[in-house]
Design an enzyme around this catalytic site. Structure first.
Site, PDB file in Angstrom:
ATOM      1  N   CYS A 170      87.080  36.828  -8.615  1.00  0.00           N
ATOM      2  CA  CYS A 170      86.168  37.445  -9.585  1.00  0.00           C
ATOM      3  C   CYS A 170      86.689  37.249 -11.008  1.00  0.00           C
ATOM      4  CB  CYS A 170      85.972  38.925  -9.269  1.00  0.00           C
ATOM      5  SG  CYS A 170      87.326  39.976  -9.801  1.00  0.00           S
ATOM      6  N   CYS A 192      91.071  44.140  -6.085  1.00  0.00           N
ATOM      7  CA  CYS A 192      91.028  42.863  -5.367  1.00  0.00           C
ATOM      8  C   CYS A 192      92.408  42.459  -4.848  1.00  0.00           C
ATOM      9  CB  CYS A 192      90.542  41.753  -6.295  1.00  0.00           C
ATOM     10  SG  CYS A 192      88.845  41.933  -6.834  1.00  0.00           S
ATOM     11  N   CYS A 198      89.903  39.213 -11.928  1.00  0.00           N
ATOM     12  CA  CYS A 198      91.144  38.614 -11.414  1.00  0.00           C
ATOM     13  C   CYS A 198      91.505  37.340 -12.173  1.00  0.00           C
ATOM     14  CB  CYS A 198      91.020  38.326  -9.928  1.00  0.00           C
ATOM     15  SG  CYS A 198      91.071  39.826  -8.944  1.00  0.00           S
ATOM     16  N   ASN A 232      92.587  43.354  -0.560  1.00  0.00           N
ATOM     17  CA  ASN A 232      91.702  44.222  -1.331  1.00  0.00           C
ATOM     18  C   ASN A 232      91.709  45.626  -0.739  1.00  0.00           C
ATOM     19  OD1 ASN A 232      90.271  42.863   0.765  1.00  0.00           O
ATOM     20  ND2 ASN A 232      88.310  43.201  -0.219  1.00  0.00           N
ATOM     21  N   ILE A 233      91.653  46.588  -1.634  1.00  0.00           N
ATOM     22  CA  ILE A 233      91.742  48.004  -1.267  1.00  0.00           C
ATOM     23  C   ILE A 233      90.579  48.718  -1.952  1.00  0.00           C
ATOM     24  CG2 ILE A 233      93.179  50.080  -1.346  1.00  0.00           C
ATOM     25  CD1 ILE A 233      95.632  48.145  -1.637  1.00  0.00           C
ATOM     26  N   GLU A 234      89.646  49.186  -1.122  1.00  0.00           N
ATOM     27  CA  GLU A 234      88.418  49.766  -1.677  1.00  0.00           C
ATOM     28  C   GLU A 234      88.516  51.289  -1.779  1.00  0.00           C
ATOM     29  OE1 GLU A 234      85.240  47.942   0.647  1.00  0.00           O
ATOM     30  OE2 GLU A 234      85.506  46.086  -0.506  1.00  0.00           O
ATOM     31  N   GLU A 284      93.957  39.604  -5.166  1.00  0.00           N
ATOM     32  CA  GLU A 284      94.756  38.843  -6.130  1.00  0.00           C
ATOM     33  C   GLU A 284      95.532  39.778  -7.057  1.00  0.00           C
ATOM     34  OE1 GLU A 284      91.554  38.581  -5.343  1.00  0.00           O
ATOM     35  OE2 GLU A 284      90.726  36.621  -5.839  1.00  0.00           O
TER      36      GLU A 284
HETATM   37  O1  LIG Z   1      88.340  36.939  -4.825  1.00  0.00           O
HETATM   38  C1  LIG Z   1      87.982  38.074  -4.458  1.00  0.00           C
HETATM   39  C2  LIG Z   1      86.632  38.449  -4.356  1.00  0.00           C
HETATM   40  C3  LIG Z   1      86.335  39.732  -3.907  1.00  0.00           C
HETATM   41  N1  LIG Z   1      87.342  40.589  -3.581  1.00  0.00           N
HETATM   42  C4  LIG Z   1      87.034  41.920  -3.013  1.00  0.00           C
HETATM   43  C5  LIG Z   1      86.545  42.995  -3.923  1.00  0.00           C
HETATM   44  C6  LIG Z   1      85.801  43.891  -2.954  1.00  0.00           C
HETATM   45  O2  LIG Z   1      86.717  44.721  -2.249  1.00  0.00           O
HETATM   46  C7  LIG Z   1      85.220  42.919  -1.944  1.00  0.00           C
HETATM   47  C8  LIG Z   1      83.757  42.573  -2.189  1.00  0.00           C
HETATM   48  O3  LIG Z   1      83.571  42.146  -3.512  1.00  0.00           O
HETATM   49  O4  LIG Z   1      86.005  41.750  -2.041  1.00  0.00           O
HETATM   50  C9  LIG Z   1      88.662  40.225  -3.673  1.00  0.00           C
HETATM   51  O5  LIG Z   1      89.568  40.985  -3.316  1.00  0.00           O
HETATM   52  N2  LIG Z   1      88.937  38.995  -4.154  1.00  0.00           N
HETATM   53 ZN   LIG Z   2      88.960  40.075  -8.255  1.00  0.00          ZN
END
Ligand SMILES: O=c1ccn([C@H]2C[C@H](O)[C@@H](CO)O2)c(=O)[nH]1
Ligand SMILES: [Zn+2]
Length: 132
Positions: free
Chosen positions: A86, A53, A89, A42-44, A55
């Site tokens: 989520c 996310c 995804c 995941n890359i915020e 995935e």
């Molecule tokens: O299955 C998941 C659930 C959450 N996130 C990430 C989104 C966000 O960066 C952080 C918190 O929601 O986790 C994912 O990458 N995959």
């Molecule tokens: Zn997701």
């Protein structure tokens, strides 16, 4: 590449997560039919809605490299239960992977849940619903 090995790849991907806001690292490993493994983390972003996310990172990396046939997806996070992808995804996985493909959800304790893409999002909205 077996399930346990793919989970280890997902943990490697998780270590690369960019999560300055949530501090919640997620890793994904997508096994293509040709044996290639695509890592995703995941890359915020300071503009929170731009967060991507793990995935979707893995799937978009594969697609953008021209790889579109997959055998399995593994996802890992530090959750009490196997990590739950989520809704966004689940929708993207449903579009880009076969209904029968196994998705392995796990956590750092080794709790594991294996679902098919169809079980991950039963009755997903799809291209078949778009009749013009
Ligand atoms: O299955 C998941 C659930 C959450 N996130 C990430 C989104 C966000 O960066 C952080 C918190 O929601 O986790 C994912 O990458 N995959
Ligand atoms: Zn997701």
């Amino acid at each position: 590449m077996n399930i346990d090995q793919l989970i280890e790849e997902a943990k490697i991907a998780r270590d690369r997560a960019y999560v300055p806001y949530s501090k919640f690292k997620v890793g994904a490993a997508l096994l293509a039919v040709d044996g290639t493994v695509f890592h995703g983390c995941n890359i915020e972003n300071a503009a929170y809605s731009m967060c991507n996310c793990a995935e979707r990172t893995a799937l978009f990396k594969a697609y953008s490299d021209g790889v579109t046939e997959f055998k399995m997806l593994a996802v890992v996070a530090d959750t009490d239960r196997p990590v739950s992808p989520c809704g966004a995804c689940r929708q993207v996985i449903s579009e880009l992977c076969s209904k029968e493909m196994p998705v392995v959800l796990t956590n750092l304790n080794g709790d594991t849940q294996q679902l098919t893409v169809e079980q991950l999002l039963p009755g997903a909205f799809s291209s078949e619903d778009l009749h013009e």
